[in-house]
Scaffold this motif. Structure first.
Motif, PDB file in Angstrom:
ATOM      1  N   CYS A  71     105.408  32.949 -87.435  1.00 49.70           N
ATOM      2  CA  CYS A  71     105.430  32.035 -86.286  1.00 49.70           C
ATOM      3  C   CYS A  71     106.843  31.976 -85.710  1.00 49.70           C
ATOM      4  N   CYS A  74     108.123  27.995 -86.056  1.00 48.68           N
ATOM      5  CA  CYS A  74     108.467  27.323 -87.313  1.00 48.68           C
ATOM      6  C   CYS A  74     108.687  28.293 -88.473  1.00 48.68           C
ATOM      7  N   GLU A  76     106.521  30.017 -90.135  1.00 47.04           N
ATOM      8  CA  GLU A  76     105.404  30.109 -91.081  1.00 47.04           C
ATOM      9  C   GLU A  76     104.810  31.533 -91.064  1.00 47.04           C
ATOM     10  N   CYS A 186      99.576  29.238 -84.766  1.00 45.93           N
ATOM     11  CA  CYS A 186     100.177  28.928 -86.062  1.00 45.93           C
ATOM     12  C   CYS A 186      99.388  27.802 -86.742  1.00 45.93           C
ATOM     13  N   CYS A 189     102.053  24.624 -87.243  1.00 46.92           N
ATOM     14  CA  CYS A 189     102.588  23.816 -86.142  1.00 46.92           C
ATOM     15  C   CYS A 189     101.792  23.949 -84.850  1.00 46.92           C
ATOM     16  N   HIS A 191     101.630  26.226 -82.772  1.00 45.45           N
ATOM     17  CA  HIS A 191     102.266  27.008 -81.715  1.00 45.45           C
ATOM     18  C   HIS A 191     101.377  28.213 -81.380  1.00 45.45           C
TER      19      HIS A 191
END
Ligand SMILES: [Zn+2]
Length: 249
Positions: A71, A74, A76, A186, A189, A191
């Motif tokens: 991501c 963040c 991830e 994501c 988060c 996103h």
């Protein structure tokens, strides 16, 4: 297209060490089309090349792709599982009929052909993304015609920025297999972003793993039985595994 043998794949991968990705793509194509000349292969559009690489991937390692993305918001890690068919566009076939587009922008009609490996190789050494893109456009523009109100047509280097941008965009639309993007979300988060999927670098990395595994098998069987490398590589993967199991017992 013919499927390369295990021995040919090892050789292709080895010959691509130290080469650029574009050159590696051409080595792979040459293995699929041994009767084609280097020049013919270099004039496949990038989308045509990538369509064949997707087919090769399917036949070598199956239709399911497992990859990871990160991501951008963040950090991830995200596991990706998709089928080759979901990233295959219909326009990527090697028909050669759609290799030209005519772009109409700001009073001009610009006839261009779609970028090929030969074009990317020609501009690969240029410093700066802008000058490389300008040189790429100059190579791909076949004719520039003004409409009734415009004056004499400019050269490819003097095209207004808006026209150049329109050409780049329409070239991408005309060869969608050249730039595959996956819509991702994501889980951490939420996103959302578009992640590029480059079959050439993905398949090359898979080939690297496969070559390491296969040569380790060759080593084990050669040590155990004294067989030649060429003979071991010419066996089916199934038969190699069978003998390896016997060794392990
Ligand atoms: Zn995230």
């Amino acid at each position: 297209m013919r499927l390369p043998s295990a021995s040919e794949l090892v050789t292709v991968w080895e010959s691509g060490l130290g080469l650029t990705p574009i050159e590696r793509g051409l080595r792979l194509l040459a293995a699929l089309f041994p009767e084609a000349s280097d020049e013919e292969l270099a004039h496949f559009t990038i989308g045509e090349r990538d369509a064949w690489l997707l087919t090769l991937r399917e036949q070598l390692f199956g239709a399911e792709v497992a990859s990871v993305a990160t991501c951008p918001h963040c950090g991830e890690p995200l596991e990706l599982n998709f089928s080759v068919s979901t990233v295959r566009t219909s326009a990527g076939s090697s028909s050669g009929q759609h290799r030209e587009v005519t772009v109409r922008a700001e009073g001009y009609a610009i006839r261009c052909r779609l970028p090929t490996s030969a074009d990317l190789l020609a501009v690969a050494g240029m410093a700066g993304a802008d000058s490389a893109q300008q040189a790429l456009l100059a190579r791909c523009i076949l004719a520039i015609e003004p409409d009734a109100t415009a004056e004499a047509p400019p050269g490819p280097e003097q095209l207004p920025a808006g026209v150049a941008a329109a050409i780049v965009e329409q070239m991408a639309q005309a060869d969608p297999q050249a730039d595959v993007r996956l819509a991702l979300v994501c889980p951490a988060c939420s996103h959302q972003w578009l992640a590029q999927f480059d079959i050439l670098s993905f398949l090359w990395a898979e080939l690297a793993d496969w070559v390491q595994r296969t040569l380790r098998e060759v080593h084990q069987l050669a040590v155990a039985y004294g067989w030649r490398e060429a003979d071991i590589l010419s066996m089916s993967a199934w038969r190699r595994q069978w003998y390896l199991q016997l060794i392990g017992e």
